[in-house]
Each structure stands twice: as C-alpha cells, then as structure tokens.
Design an enzyme around this catalytic site. Structure first.
Site, short mmCIF file in Angstrom:
data_model
loop_
_atom_site.label_atom_id
_atom_site.label_comp_id
_atom_site.label_asym_id
_atom_site.label_seq_id
_atom_site.Cartn_x
_atom_site.Cartn_y
_atom_site.Cartn_z
CG ASP A 41 -2.44 2.25 9.57
OD1 ASP A 41 -1.34 1.68 9.54
OD2 ASP A 41 -3.30 2.09 8.69
CD GLU B 250 -4.05 2.08 4.39
OE1 GLU B 250 -3.29 1.62 3.49
OE2 GLU B 250 -4.38 1.43 5.39
CG HIS C 210 -5.21 2.05 -0.11
ND1 HIS C 210 -5.79 2.62 -1.22
CD2 HIS C 210 -3.87 2.26 -0.24
CE1 HIS C 210 -4.86 3.17 -1.96
NE2 HIS C 210 -3.68 2.96 -1.41
CG HIS D 94 -4.77 -2.85 4.60
ND1 HIS D 94 -3.48 -2.91 5.07
CD2 HIS D 94 -5.16 -4.13 4.40
CE1 HIS D 94 -3.11 -4.18 5.15
NE2 HIS D 94 -4.11 -4.93 4.73
CG ASP E 39 -5.74 -1.04 9.30
OD1 ASP E 39 -6.76 -1.75 9.40
OD2 ASP E 39 -4.99 -1.08 8.31
#
Length: 226
Positions: free
Chosen positions: A7, A9, A57, A152, A157
């Site tokens: 994952d 960001e 985030h 997030h 995640d």
C-alpha cells in the site's frame, strides 16, 4: 508461494499531475503465513501535500522533511518485491505511482521485477457485485478488526489487506494470523528471521463444532451478498 501485500500514501490522487509517494509499505507472506519481513518507509516528496489527501492520511510535510527521497529506497524496494506476487487494493492507483517514481529515476516498471500483480478491488467486485468493496467494507464483511484505522496508513492497510485476501481466498486454512511488528520492522527492517520449526495443534471437538458453525454463517452471508 511468496505474496507481497502493498500500500502507498501520496500527496494527491494523480501521478500524472506530479503527485508523489509519501509512504510505502509492503509485508511478506509465504504459503499463507506471515514471515514478519516487511518494507516500510516514509518518503520526502519535495512538494506540497494536497489538504484533502492530508485529511485522509494525516501525514504532514514537516514530518517528511528528514525522510529519504524515493530514489534512496528504490533499489531496496525492488529487491524486496522481486519475483513475488504483488497484491494491492485498487492496484492501478499504487502501480501508477510506483512506476511514475521509478520512471523519474530511469528504472523499468515494477511489473518487470515481480511475478504478477493481483488487484483485490477487482476480485471483490467480481465476488460481491453491487456491494461496497472498500478495504473498510471488506474488513466488516469478513469480521476483521480494523478499529485502529482512524486514518489511512500504508503499513496498517497492508496488514489489513493481507487478512482480507486470506479470507477472500480461504479454503480449509485457518485465518487466525497474528501480525506483530517490532519497532525496527516498521522503519524498514527486512531481515527478521523466519520460523524454521512448526508446531501443529489439532482442533478438539468443541473447536470443530465452532468452526462448522462459522462456516455455516459465512455461507449465509455469501447468499445474502448475492
């Protein structure tokens, strides 16, 4: 089989508009068992973060000022994912950003380093047409605890995604996995020792009954989803 759950960001939604990766996390599972090998870095993007993205985030530019640039971690990242199957929720988004970053430093697309890429969002839509298939929605559907996900974050995640994927693809394997990363693991430690001895504990009659009841419940939920 080696799976890497990944994952990212980012500073915004669109890699082709100059947005950059600010956090990247990947965790390793071999033969459906976590190894505690992980790759996790915050990244200095050398640009502003969109306010809407920061609300999602919670990562600020001030926090990222002393973090490495992507070029400094790219080689280690490629080594970590090499020859594995990458599993990503909404893969085109993350792959687009990763390939943009690799392109900026004249490295080939990530697809050339890995075995293949699986998009769990597409999987979920095929399995649950017409349903909400966000990571949070899938955690609720598969009874996976995501209570720590107030914002997030790439590492959390990736861990949740691994549990969701195992639930989505479960045969007779037990899903009870325990992700435990120590302090060094979550800042880029990738050389944790893998377990060499396995202890097999057979279920007793009561546990077998509970398991059968759980399977029946899952069958009922699937019928409702369709």
């Amino acid at each position: 089989m080696r799976h890497i759950f990944l994952d990212t960001e980012t500073t915004g939604l669109y890699a082709n508009q100059g947005h950059r990766i600010i956090e990247i996390a990947a965790i390793e599972i071999i033969n459906r068992r976590p190894t505690n090998n992980s790759f996790h870095f915050y990244v200095n993007p050398d640009r502003e973060i969109d306010p809407a993205a920061q609300e999602v985030h919670g990562i600020t530019l001030d926090f990222l000022q002393d973090k490495p640039r992507f070029t400094e971690i790219a080689s280690d990242f490629i080594k970590f994912v090499k020859d594995a199957t990458l599993i990503i929720h909404n893969a085109p988004f993350d792959i687009g950003f990763i390939n943009m970053e690799l392109g900026l430093i004249e490295k080939p697309p990530i697809e050339e380093a890995v075995e293949n890429v699986i998009d769990t969002l597409k999987m979920a839509k095929d399995m649950r047409p017409g349903q909400r298939n966000s990571l949070d929605a899938l955690c609720r559907f598969y009874n996976i605890n995501n209570s720590q996900r107030s914002l997030h974050g790439a590492l959390l995640d990736a861990q949740l995604l691994a549990e969701v994927y195992l639930a989505m693809t479960r045969g007779q394997e037990d899903l009870m996995i325990d992700f435990q990363y120590n302090g060094s693991d979550i800042v880029g430690e990738k050389n944790a020792k893998r377990p060499t001895n396995l202890f097999i504990l057979k279920a007793d009659d009561e546990e077998l009954k509970s398991h059968e009841a759980y399977l029946n419940k899952m069958k009922g939920e699937k019928k409702l989803a369709w």
